[in-house]
Design a protein around this motif. Structure first.
Motif, mmCIF file in Angstrom:
data_model
loop_
_atom_site.group_PDB
_atom_site.id
_atom_site.type_symbol
_atom_site.label_atom_id
_atom_site.label_comp_id
_atom_site.label_asym_id
_atom_site.label_seq_id
_atom_site.Cartn_x
_atom_site.Cartn_y
_atom_site.Cartn_z
ATOM 1 N N ALA A 77 76.192 61.285 36.099
ATOM 2 C CA ALA A 77 76.525 60.244 35.091
ATOM 3 C C ALA A 77 76.320 59.198 35.251
ATOM 4 N N GLN A 78 76.034 58.556 36.614
ATOM 5 C CA GLN A 78 75.949 57.097 36.940
ATOM 6 C C GLN A 78 74.550 56.979 36.704
ATOM 7 N N CYS A 79 73.408 57.920 36.919
ATOM 8 C CA CYS A 79 71.961 57.559 36.879
ATOM 9 C C CYS A 79 71.500 57.519 35.204
ATOM 10 N N GLU A 80 70.813 56.367 35.034
ATOM 11 C CA GLU A 80 70.391 56.084 33.670
ATOM 12 C C GLU A 80 68.971 56.713 33.466
ATOM 13 N N GLY A 81 68.370 57.205 34.642
ATOM 14 C CA GLY A 81 66.911 57.623 34.649
ATOM 15 C C GLY A 81 66.161 56.385 34.352
ATOM 16 N N GLY A 82 65.074 56.737 33.708
ATOM 17 C CA GLY A 82 64.078 55.348 33.496
ATOM 18 C C GLY A 82 63.022 55.214 34.526
ATOM 19 N N ASP A 83 62.422 54.155 34.433
ATOM 20 C CA ASP A 83 61.668 53.877 35.423
ATOM 21 C C ASP A 83 61.938 52.691 36.410
ATOM 22 N N VAL A 84 63.212 52.495 36.667
ATOM 23 C CA VAL A 84 63.735 51.578 37.647
ATOM 24 C C VAL A 84 63.803 52.325 38.896
ATOM 25 N N PRO A 85 63.696 51.678 40.071
ATOM 26 C CA PRO A 85 63.514 52.148 41.498
ATOM 27 C C PRO A 85 65.114 52.473 42.096
ATOM 28 N N GLU A 86 65.888 51.763 41.414
ATOM 29 C CA GLU A 86 67.376 52.031 41.789
ATOM 30 C C GLU A 86 67.957 53.356 41.337
ATOM 31 N N CYS A 87 68.587 54.026 42.122
ATOM 32 C CA CYS A 87 68.847 55.552 41.665
ATOM 33 C C CYS A 87 70.184 55.836 42.210
ATOM 34 N N PRO A 88 71.346 55.907 41.580
ATOM 35 C CA PRO A 88 72.494 56.214 42.170
ATOM 36 C C PRO A 88 72.669 57.671 43.001
ATOM 37 N N ILE A 89 71.659 58.536 42.539
ATOM 38 C CA ILE A 89 71.358 59.692 42.953
ATOM 39 C C ILE A 89 71.090 59.750 44.372
ATOM 40 N N ILE A 90 69.859 58.949 44.675
ATOM 41 C CA ILE A 90 69.201 58.838 45.860
ATOM 42 C C ILE A 90 70.301 58.152 46.867
ATOM 43 N N ASP A 91 70.787 57.254 46.456
ATOM 44 C CA ASP A 91 71.913 56.303 47.031
ATOM 45 C C ASP A 91 73.008 57.184 47.653
#
Length: 136
Positions: free
Chosen positions: A111-125
């Motif tokens: 739910a925190q992940c907006e997807g898209g093309d940005v390199p910041e990803c709460p799932i990876i974090d």
């Protein structure tokens, strides 16, 4: 009496799985023809059905070995089988609890992940163990 291929076909079980069950002792070594083909009796077929149903119910190989050793000894009580089943049920319930917790965690992180093309990803974090808003 039927051959292993027919047993696999009738039971819906893979040939290799039947061979594995024989190798680990869940299935007893079957009779053989003069040419060496394995022949499975109705009792062997029933035993495989028991094993497959037990696996469908989530019993481990070790649990099935214990249940079958009771059956093979012809010296068991329904109470012994009930105790083993209740132990297994407690294990299943714990797994369900753990899976529900896992589901909540994955849903929260997703739910925190907006997807898209940005390199910041709460799932990876979260997978790296970095602090996310969820953990703050």
């Amino acid at each position: 009496m039927i051959k292993r291929g027919e047993l696999a076909k009738r039971s819906g079980c893979n040939l290799e799985t039947i061979r594995y069950y024989e190798n680990i002792g869940l299935l007893k070594p079957p009779e053989r023809t003069a040419s060496g083909h394995r022949l499975y009796s109705p009792g062997d077929q029933a035993r495989l059905g028991f094993i497959l149903r037990g696996r469908d119910l989530g019993f481990s190989i070790e649990e099935l070995k214990s249940l079958l050793s009771l059956v093979d000894s012809h010296d068991y009580s329904c109470g012994e089988v009930l105790d083993m089943t209740r132990d297994h049920l407690a294990s299943v319930r714990q797994k369900i609890t753990d899976l529900k917790k896992l589901e909540r965690t994955l849903a929260d992180v997703s739910a925190q992940c907006e997807g898209g093309d940005v390199p910041e990803c709460p799932i990876i974090d979260a997978l790296f163990g970095h602090e996310t808003e969820l953990q703050r």
